[in-house]
Scaffold this active site. Structure first.
Site, PDB file in Angstrom:
ATOM      1  N   GLU A  11     -26.473   4.656   4.392  1.00  0.00           N
ATOM      2  CA  GLU A  11     -25.525   5.253   5.340  1.00  0.00           C
ATOM      3  C   GLU A  11     -24.419   4.251   5.681  1.00  0.00           C
ATOM      4  O   GLU A  11     -23.231   4.587   5.657  1.00  0.00           O
ATOM      5  CB  GLU A  11     -26.280   5.661   6.603  1.00  0.00           C
ATOM      6  N   ASP A 198     -39.321  15.215  11.233  1.00  0.00           N
ATOM      7  CA  ASP A 198     -40.598  15.939  11.209  1.00  0.00           C
ATOM      8  C   ASP A 198     -40.681  16.860  12.413  1.00  0.00           C
ATOM      9  O   ASP A 198     -40.102  16.588  13.460  1.00  0.00           O
ATOM     10  CB  ASP A 198     -41.781  14.962  11.191  1.00  0.00           C
TER      11      ASP A 198
END
Length: 231
Positions: A11, A198
């Site tokens: 990133e 998640d």
């Protein structure tokens, strides 16, 4: 100048590729890439994992680079069933869930001898990020809520439920509240941006490498759009 703290090496590399007139400095074991992105002066850095790394990084951005705002991107676990893998959470506010001075009579999460323990994200940055998300990554859900941080990787469903019930958390991770505290102490507006890795109840699965690639893509698109909007 905008300070951008990224969680993932790729990133930071992608943001650096979008940067002109790059100058690199190493401080406290972190590489700070300073230049211009979309015509806006910026410094991009990967802080490393944990609250201490996050706080040190935020203080360097304040002291050395005198940034006008701090944007922190990264990954977090959902604490609410309606927040899905790949969704984005923007920090309405943040707190440290592992701050525990209950033995001295303080509520869990409260920092002793400080006037506040909950640090609010900048409203203008939140609104700009919501607009940018809708424009550049319309396929994902965007939620504004509380980011809770601690030096713990939380995967246990019971612990997630406790964090949601005790603190009203939307997601949990390991740096955001420390960066937010450093920003608040230095009177710097901030925004914590988290891609969800998640589900709160572990009911959905995704290949992590696939998720990470998507999270990086979405984060970079969002940051670039945000820099254009706040310039």
């Amino acid at each position: 100048m905008i300070g951008i703290i990224g969680a993932m090496s790729q990133e930071v590399a992608n943001l650096k590729e979008a940067m002109d007139n790059v100058k690199v400095e190493e401080t406290a074991g972190m590489e700070f890439f300073q230049g211009t992105i979309k015509g806006r002066e910026a410094v991009v850095v990967r802080s490393g994992i944990g609250k201490v790394n996050g706080a040190v990084c935020g203080q360097i951005l304040a002291d050395h680079y005198h940034v006008d705002a701090i944007i922190n991107t990264g990954i977090a676990g959902s604490l609410r069933n309606e927040i899905n893998i790949g969704d984005i959470v923007l920090s309405r506010d943040t707190l440290q869930h592992d701050m525990d001075a209950t033995g001295f009579g303080y509520p869990v999460g409260q920092i002793p001898q400080m006037e506040k323990s909950v640090f609010e994200g900048d409203q203008a940055l939140i609104e700009a990020a919501k607009e940018c998300c809708a424009r550049v990554v319309p396929e994902i859900g965007v939620h504004v809520g509380r980011v809770v941080s601690g030096d713990q990787f939380v995967s246990d469903k019971a612990k997630k439920a406790w964090l949601a019930e005790t603190f009203g958390g939307y997601c949990t991770e390991m740096e955001g509240a420390a960066i937010a505290q450093a920003a608040w102490l230095n009177h710097i507006p901030f925004l914590i941006i988290r891609a969800i890795s998640d589900k709160a109840d572990d009911s959905a699965e995704m290949d992590y490498e696939e998720f990470e690639a998507k999270a990086i893509e979405h984060s970079v698109k969002l940051v670039l759009a945000l820099l254009e909007k706040v310039a």
